[in-house]
Design a protein around this motif. Structure first.
Motif, PDB file in Angstrom:
ATOM      1  N   THR A  90       0.780  -1.101  -0.218  1.00  0.00           N
ATOM      2  CA  THR A  90       0.015  -0.006  -0.208  1.00  0.00           C
ATOM      3  C   THR A  90       0.941   1.214   0.012  1.00  0.00           C
ATOM      4  OG1 THR A  90      -1.738  -1.176   1.165  1.00  0.00           O
ATOM      5  CG2 THR A  90      -1.828   1.184   1.032  1.00  0.00           C
ATOM      6  N   CYS A  91       0.566   2.103  -1.109  1.00  0.00           N
ATOM      7  CA  CYS A  91       1.431   3.347  -0.969  1.00  0.00           C
ATOM      8  C   CYS A  91       0.868   4.446  -1.393  1.00  0.00           C
ATOM      9  CB  CYS A  91       2.650   3.036  -2.359  1.00  0.00           C
ATOM     10  SG  CYS A  91       3.600   1.505  -2.267  1.00  0.00           S
ATOM     11  N   LEU A  92       1.523   5.572  -1.342  1.00  0.00           N
ATOM     12  CA  LEU A  92       1.032   6.964  -1.613  1.00  0.00           C
ATOM     13  C   LEU A  92       1.952   7.254  -2.840  1.00  0.00           C
ATOM     14  CD1 LEU A  92       0.596   9.016   1.784  1.00  0.00           C
ATOM     15  CD2 LEU A  92      -1.219   7.972   0.211  1.00  0.00           C
ATOM     16  N   ILE A  93       1.121   7.932  -3.889  1.00  0.00           N
ATOM     17  CA  ILE A  93       1.943   8.082  -5.187  1.00  0.00           C
ATOM     18  C   ILE A  93       1.746   9.566  -5.546  1.00  0.00           C
ATOM     19  CG2 ILE A  93       2.407   7.363  -7.499  1.00  0.00           C
ATOM     20  CD1 ILE A  93       2.286   5.046  -5.615  1.00  0.00           C
ATOM     21  N   PRO A  94       3.033  10.299  -5.072  1.00  0.00           N
ATOM     22  CA  PRO A  94       3.145  11.717  -5.498  1.00  0.00           C
ATOM     23  C   PRO A  94       2.607  11.892  -7.104  1.00  0.00           C
ATOM     24  CG  PRO A  94       4.849  11.342  -4.079  1.00  0.00           C
ATOM     25  CD  PRO A  94       4.192   9.970  -4.384  1.00  0.00           C
ATOM     26  N   ILE A  95       2.145  13.026  -7.049  1.00  0.00           N
ATOM     27  CA  ILE A  95       1.484  13.437  -8.385  1.00  0.00           C
ATOM     28  C   ILE A  95       0.566  12.665  -9.039  1.00  0.00           C
ATOM     29  CG2 ILE A  95       2.124  14.214 -10.759  1.00  0.00           C
ATOM     30  CD1 ILE A  95       5.050  14.569 -10.077  1.00  0.00           C
ATOM     31  N   ALA A  96       0.574  11.331  -9.039  1.00  0.00           N
ATOM     32  CA  ALA A  96      -0.480  10.632  -9.514  1.00  0.00           C
ATOM     33  C   ALA A  96      -1.739  10.870  -8.812  1.00  0.00           C
ATOM     34  CB  ALA A  96      -0.192   8.891  -9.387  1.00  0.00           C
ATOM     35  N   GLY A  97      -1.792  11.140  -7.284  1.00  0.00           N
ATOM     36  CA  GLY A  97      -2.934  11.433  -6.709  1.00  0.00           C
ATOM     37  C   GLY A  97      -3.781  12.431  -7.265  1.00  0.00           C
ATOM     38  N   PHE A  98      -3.381  13.315  -8.130  1.00  0.00           N
ATOM     39  CA  PHE A  98      -3.959  14.440  -8.643  1.00  0.00           C
ATOM     40  C   PHE A  98      -4.898  13.785  -9.846  1.00  0.00           C
ATOM     41  CE2 PHE A  98      -0.492  17.014  -7.279  1.00  0.00           C
ATOM     42  CZ  PHE A  98      -1.050  17.685  -6.036  1.00  0.00           C
ATOM     43  N   LEU A  99      -4.682  12.612 -10.548  1.00  0.00           N
ATOM     44  CA  LEU A  99      -5.677  12.380 -11.211  1.00  0.00           C
ATOM     45  C   LEU A  99      -6.954  12.037 -10.713  1.00  0.00           C
ATOM     46  CD1 LEU A  99      -2.980   9.692 -13.058  1.00  0.00           C
ATOM     47  CD2 LEU A  99      -4.258  11.559 -14.142  1.00  0.00           C
ATOM     48  N   ASN A 100      -8.144  12.363 -11.258  1.00  0.00           N
ATOM     49  CA  ASN A 100      -9.457  12.213 -10.831  1.00  0.00           C
ATOM     50  C   ASN A 100     -10.062  10.944 -11.411  1.00  0.00           C
ATOM     51  OD1 ASN A 100      -9.691  14.521  -9.133  1.00  0.00           O
ATOM     52  ND2 ASN A 100      -9.940  15.725 -10.907  1.00  0.00           N
TER      53      ASN A 100
END
Length: 565
Positions: free
Chosen positions: A345-355
């Motif tokens: 389980t990860c947090l992906i910087p920048i990819a999180g802005f994809l709606n």
């Protein structure tokens, strides 16, 4: 609850050498819906393994018909449980396919394996495969033109923090063809900087730029956390992020700086929104979710703060901070499959802005490319420069998206279903595709159906067949049609009674202007109105269906009496 798009391959290619010039479509036996899909394929004249023979030279008609045949099979192989349940015999839906995402997954699976065949093939079939590839890309392009979504970029909003994150990403090896902007109705979103074609990589992120358990295990809190009985890695990550967001020297400071002070998901609903949800199943789901999180928090605190005050400062580990971190991980985390096959389980910087969208540009992601040690977000359909780029968070209902993400889809959501408290354990009928042991019966808006004729009514066939079987002891194989029609009326009347009660439980429509509502009350009211629309469509279909049956019954009775119809 976490975003996950690890798509197992459903098509396989045989080498195009010697006499074996074929693309093989094979339904894997590991598919949990294997039996249902097998029956559906057989009803269409296919087996679980289909060989598409290639010609030495192609003709436009052959290319088109072959692409359409492969697409029909690929659609079935990519169906999920809900799509299978609501499928119809004569057509997929009013749109001509099952769902937007199913269509994209089917087409991209086809394209992937034609591409593989092109790489493997050294014979004269390369031209044929190339023609087939172009035909599939054209199908994807045509499909995209039918499903254009509109949006408005708010240029007045400051994006400095987001731009700092983009710059940090570039320094960390991120390859990016997107920019971040504020979009009306979405908050922040990702906009294509250049035209992106099918197969292009919109975003490529090195594993080193991903926030995972590896960072947490290097922190000073890991030795203390690993001694806590029963604590999961995900919970450890959650607690780590509660402190890391305030760490000025954090490797991921730019990422944490872009995070909102409030996520505004259903988990943060206030009393007004909870009251507005009275009569809906979402109310119960939210209450249970909050109770679960509160219990989890109380099991950890204040004990950790008392035992390790230097590691867990009490001011950073309040209930409010814990809930914020829960919302962060629920709404922004992804399951990533590393090169060794392990899931993290990860947090992906920048990819999180994809709606999220029901018609995404990106349908498959989350698997580390072992050659580059990066995550690649590859386009499943074209995205023009200046257009918002979407991905799919999963096959989620609006209630799930509200609870854990804080929004409702702008398009009609085929996963907005109402599950019915009907025992489906007796639904065993080997001659029927839809019936199987342990079926969960459900309904959704009947506007999704293309068949509102007698015996169908826009309602799911598995539900109607179950209700008919429950009354089989009243009938036999030679029962006259009149008796069957009378049973049909009973079924529709029972459904009307059930859903009329559901509609009454929802209460009256709130007359207050949406503009004057708080964000959570507004979202709750929108969800409740969605439930009203779904139930209203079912009631309308039942009433219309009963009228059809009654008219047919009158005709038959008049015919038996010798009266003119």
């Amino acid at each position: 609850m976490l975003m996950l798009r690890l798509q197992q391959s459903l098509l396989s290619s045989l080498p195009c050498t010697g006499e074996n010039h074929a693309i093989v479509l094979k339904l894997p036996e590991s598919d949990p819906l294997f039996d249902k899909k097998k029956k559906l394929l057989q009803s269409k004249g296919y087996d679980v393994e289909v060989h598409i023979q290639l010609k030495s030279a192609s003709h436009p008609k052959w290319v088109h018909s072959t692409a359409e045949s492969i697409l029909q099979i690929s659609r079935i192989m990519h169906l999920d449980e809900a799509e299978l349940y609501f499928r119809e015999d004569d057509s997929c839906s009013p749109m001509g396919y099952y769902t937007q995402k199913n269509e994209l997954e089917a087409l991209n699976s086809m394209l992937s394996h034609v591409n593989s065949s092109l790489l493997d093939d050294t014979s004269s079939h390369k031209d044929v495969l190339q023609d087939l590839r172009e035909a599939i890309i054209q199908l994807i392009f045509d499909f995209g033109n039918k499903n254009i979504t509109e949006y408005t970029v708010i240029n007045s909003q400051n994006c400095d923090r987001e731009n700092f994150l983009i710059q940090w990403g570039e320094k960390s090896g991120v390859k990016n063809r997107l920019r971040i902007a504020y979009i009306e109705g979405f908050g922040r979103g990702a906009i294509a900087v250049t035209d992106l074609k099918v197969g292009d990589i919109a975003l490529e992120i090195p594993v080193s730029a991903v926030i995972s358990e590896d960072a947490m295990k290097k922190s000073d809190m890991f030795p203390a956390l690993e001694k806590v009985d029963g604590i999961s890695t995900e919970t450890m990550l959650l607690l780590w992020s509660m402190k890391e967001r305030y760490n000025s020297s954090s490797t991921f400071k730019n990422y944490f700086d872009t995070l909102p002070q409030e996520f505004n998901t259903g988990l943060s609903f206030g009393i007004g929104a909870i009251v507005a949800l009275d009569g809906t199943l979402l109310l119960e789901e939210l209450i249970q979710a909050k109770e679960h999180l509160r219990t989890q928090y109380d099991e950890l605190f204040p004990a950790l703060c008392e035992d390790h005050p230097d590691i867990f400062p009490p001011e950073l580990y309040t209930w409010e901070q814990f809930l914020w971190a829960c919302e962060l991980w629920y709404s922004n985390s992804m399951k990533i499959q590393s090169a060794d096959g392990a899931l993290k389980t990860c947090l992906i910087p920048i990819a999180g802005f994809l709606n999220h969208s029901l018609y995404p540009h990106i349908t498959q992601y989350g698997k580390v490319d072992s050659a580059t040690n990066t995550l690649k977000f590859r386009m499943s359909r074209p995205c023009h420069a200046g257009e918002q780029c979407y991905l799919s968070y999963g096959n989620f209902s609006s209630s799930h998206l509200i609870t854990f993400y804080g929004f409702m889809p702008q398009m009609e959501n085929p996963y907005d279903v109402i599950q019915l408290d009907i025992d489906g354990s007796q639904d065993v009928c080997s001659d029927e595709i839809d019936a199987s042991s342990g079926t969960t019966h459900m309904v959704r808006g009947t506007w999704f159906s293309d068949n509102h004729s007698i015996f169908h009514y826009g309602l799911p066939a598995p539900l109607l067949n179950h209700l008919r079987r429950a009354r089989e002891h009243f009938l036999d194989a030679v029962s006259p049609l009149q008796e069957k029609l009378k049973i049909e009326i009973e079924i529709l009347e029972d459904l009307c009674s059930t859903f009329s009660g559901m509609m009454e439980n929802l209460g009256e429509v709130d007359s207050e202007s949406r503009e004057n509502m708080e964000w959570d009350v507004k979202l709750a009211a929108e969800y409740k109105n969605l439930q009203r629309r779904i139930i209203s469509s079912i009631l309308s279909s039942c009433y219309a269906g009963r009228k059809l049956v009654e008219d047919e019954l009158c005709k038959l009775m008049a015919k038996d009496d010798g009266s003119p119809s």
